[in-house]
Design a protein around this motif. Structure first.
Motif, PDB file in Angstrom:
ATOM      1  N   VAL A 178       0.839  -1.191   0.000  1.00  0.00           N
ATOM      2  CA  VAL A 178       0.000   0.000   0.000  1.00  0.00           C
ATOM      3  C   VAL A 178       0.885   1.257   0.000  1.00  0.00           C
ATOM      4  O   VAL A 178       1.946   1.283   0.614  1.00  0.00           O
ATOM      5  CB  VAL A 178      -0.978  -0.030   1.198  1.00  0.00           C
ATOM      6  N   LYS A 179       0.451   2.288  -0.723  1.00  0.00           N
ATOM      7  CA  LYS A 179       1.242   3.514  -0.884  1.00  0.00           C
ATOM      8  C   LYS A 179       0.867   4.538   0.184  1.00  0.00           C
ATOM      9  O   LYS A 179      -0.302   4.903   0.323  1.00  0.00           O
ATOM     10  CB  LYS A 179       0.989   4.101  -2.284  1.00  0.00           C
ATOM     11  N   LEU A 180       1.861   4.985   0.929  1.00  0.00           N
ATOM     12  CA  LEU A 180       1.656   6.043   1.921  1.00  0.00           C
ATOM     13  C   LEU A 180       1.578   7.376   1.190  1.00  0.00           C
ATOM     14  O   LEU A 180       2.522   7.796   0.541  1.00  0.00           O
ATOM     15  CB  LEU A 180       2.811   6.057   2.931  1.00  0.00           C
ATOM     16  N   LYS A 181       0.420   8.031   1.282  1.00  0.00           N
ATOM     17  CA  LYS A 181       0.221   9.308   0.594  1.00  0.00           C
ATOM     18  C   LYS A 181       0.587  10.493   1.464  1.00  0.00           C
ATOM     19  O   LYS A 181       1.117  11.483   0.991  1.00  0.00           O
ATOM     20  CB  LYS A 181      -1.234   9.455   0.159  1.00  0.00           C
ATOM     21  N   GLU A 182       0.276  10.377   2.765  1.00  0.00           N
ATOM     22  CA  GLU A 182       0.449  11.543   3.625  1.00  0.00           C
ATOM     23  C   GLU A 182       0.496  11.101   5.090  1.00  0.00           C
ATOM     24  O   GLU A 182      -0.109  10.104   5.463  1.00  0.00           O
ATOM     25  CB  GLU A 182      -0.728  12.463   3.312  1.00  0.00           C
ATOM     26  N   VAL A 183       1.237  11.854   5.882  1.00  0.00           N
ATOM     27  CA  VAL A 183       1.293  11.660   7.332  1.00  0.00           C
ATOM     28  C   VAL A 183       0.791  12.950   7.969  1.00  0.00           C
ATOM     29  O   VAL A 183       1.277  14.027   7.644  1.00  0.00           O
ATOM     30  CB  VAL A 183       2.729  11.348   7.811  1.00  0.00           C
ATOM     31  N   VAL A 184      -0.199  12.827   8.854  1.00  0.00           N
ATOM     32  CA  VAL A 184      -0.826  14.002   9.465  1.00  0.00           C
ATOM     33  C   VAL A 184      -0.751  13.844  10.978  1.00  0.00           C
ATOM     34  O   VAL A 184      -1.037  12.779  11.512  1.00  0.00           O
ATOM     35  CB  VAL A 184      -2.305  14.127   9.039  1.00  0.00           C
ATOM     36  N   ARG A 185      -0.368  14.930  11.658  1.00  0.00           N
ATOM     37  CA  ARG A 185      -0.387  14.963  13.122  1.00  0.00           C
ATOM     38  C   ARG A 185      -1.283  16.108  13.552  1.00  0.00           C
ATOM     39  O   ARG A 185      -1.006  17.258  13.251  1.00  0.00           O
ATOM     40  CB  ARG A 185       1.022  15.156  13.680  1.00  0.00           C
ATOM     41  N   GLU A 186      -2.404  15.766  14.208  1.00  0.00           N
ATOM     42  CA  GLU A 186      -3.356  16.762  14.696  1.00  0.00           C
ATOM     43  C   GLU A 186      -3.651  16.472  16.156  1.00  0.00           C
ATOM     44  O   GLU A 186      -4.020  15.344  16.496  1.00  0.00           O
ATOM     45  CB  GLU A 186      -4.678  16.671  13.915  1.00  0.00           C
ATOM     46  N   ASN A 187      -3.521  17.473  16.992  1.00  0.00           N
ATOM     47  CA  ASN A 187      -3.818  17.325  18.426  1.00  0.00           C
ATOM     48  C   ASN A 187      -3.081  16.134  19.040  1.00  0.00           C
ATOM     49  O   ASN A 187      -3.666  15.350  19.789  1.00  0.00           O
ATOM     50  CB  ASN A 187      -5.328  17.191  18.662  1.00  0.00           C
ATOM     51  N   ASP A 188      -1.811  15.987  18.680  1.00  0.00           N
ATOM     52  CA  ASP A 188      -0.932  14.919  19.177  1.00  0.00           C
ATOM     53  C   ASP A 188      -1.369  13.523  18.743  1.00  0.00           C
ATOM     54  O   ASP A 188      -0.906  12.526  19.290  1.00  0.00           O
ATOM     55  CB  ASP A 188      -0.790  14.975  20.699  1.00  0.00           C
ATOM     56  N   ILE A 189      -2.260  13.419  17.759  1.00  0.00           N
ATOM     57  CA  ILE A 189      -2.677  12.131  17.208  1.00  0.00           C
ATOM     58  C   ILE A 189      -2.089  12.014  15.809  1.00  0.00           C
ATOM     59  O   ILE A 189      -2.152  12.952  15.014  1.00  0.00           O
ATOM     60  CB  ILE A 189      -4.214  12.013  17.165  1.00  0.00           C
ATOM     61  N   LEU A 190      -1.520  10.840  15.514  1.00  0.00           N
ATOM     62  CA  LEU A 190      -0.860  10.607  14.238  1.00  0.00           C
ATOM     63  C   LEU A 190      -1.765   9.792  13.319  1.00  0.00           C
ATOM     64  O   LEU A 190      -2.338   8.789  13.740  1.00  0.00           O
ATOM     65  CB  LEU A 190       0.459   9.868  14.467  1.00  0.00           C
ATOM     66  N   TYR A 191      -1.894  10.249  12.065  1.00  0.00           N
ATOM     67  CA  TYR A 191      -2.702   9.574  11.055  1.00  0.00           C
ATOM     68  C   TYR A 191      -1.828   9.271   9.849  1.00  0.00           C
ATOM     69  O   TYR A 191      -1.043  10.116   9.424  1.00  0.00           O
ATOM     70  CB  TYR A 191      -3.851  10.465  10.584  1.00  0.00           C
ATOM     71  N   PHE A 192      -1.974   8.083   9.275  1.00  0.00           N
ATOM     72  CA  PHE A 192      -1.358   7.736   8.005  1.00  0.00           C
ATOM     73  C   PHE A 192      -2.477   7.637   6.981  1.00  0.00           C
ATOM     74  O   PHE A 192      -3.483   6.973   7.215  1.00  0.00           O
ATOM     75  CB  PHE A 192      -0.652   6.376   8.071  1.00  0.00           C
ATOM     76  N   VAL A 193      -2.285   8.272   5.830  1.00  0.00           N
ATOM     77  CA  VAL A 193      -3.268   8.197   4.743  1.00  0.00           C
ATOM     78  C   VAL A 193      -2.649   7.379   3.628  1.00  0.00           C
ATOM     79  O   VAL A 193      -1.572   7.708   3.122  1.00  0.00           O
ATOM     80  CB  VAL A 193      -3.648   9.611   4.238  1.00  0.00           C
ATOM     81  N   PHE A 194      -3.342   6.305   3.249  1.00  0.00           N
ATOM     82  CA  PHE A 194      -2.881   5.390   2.219  1.00  0.00           C
ATOM     83  C   PHE A 194      -3.824   5.458   1.023  1.00  0.00           C
ATOM     84  O   PHE A 194      -5.031   5.631   1.189  1.00  0.00           O
ATOM     85  CB  PHE A 194      -2.859   3.940   2.724  1.00  0.00           C
ATOM     86  N   GLY A 195      -3.280   5.289  -0.178  1.00  0.00           N
ATOM     87  CA  GLY A 195      -4.129   5.352  -1.364  1.00  0.00           C
ATOM     88  C   GLY A 195      -3.649   4.463  -2.492  1.00  0.00           C
ATOM     89  O   GLY A 195      -2.665   3.726  -2.355  1.00  0.00           O
TER      90      GLY A 195
END
Length: 85
Positions: free
Chosen positions: A63-80
């Motif tokens: 799976v391709k990692l599109k973006e890494v987001v950190r909001e309010n000390d929570i980490l999100y990985f967006v895959f596409g």
């Protein structure tokens, strides 16, 4: 994370929860992994082994990692780009 609309939960594991989501801007279906642990600095996030590995990988079976987001000390990985989630 306002750019995405959560569709449904795909999985739940030790380190995070994965959702199927829709990009509101372009209609693309993506997978979003929300990490359970809190991350208090951006440097801490980009030094994760998972982030370093996924950024380098380019293979049809991975799976391709599109973006890494950190909001309010929570980490999100967006895959596409993985067909239908």
């Amino acid at each position: 994370m306002e750019r995405y609309k959560i569709i449904k939960e795909v999985g739940n594991g030790s380190f995070g929860v994965v959702w199927r989501a829709l990009n509101k801007q372009n209609g693309e279906v993506v997978a979003i992994k929300k990490m359970k642990r809190k991350y208090y600095s951006w440097e801490e996030c980009i030094n994760l082994r998972e982030v370093k590995s996924l950024r380098k990988m380019n293979h049809p079976n991975i799976v391709k990692l599109k973006e890494v987001v950190r909001e309010n000390d929570i980490l999100y990985f967006v895959f596409g780009n993985q067909g239908s989630w």
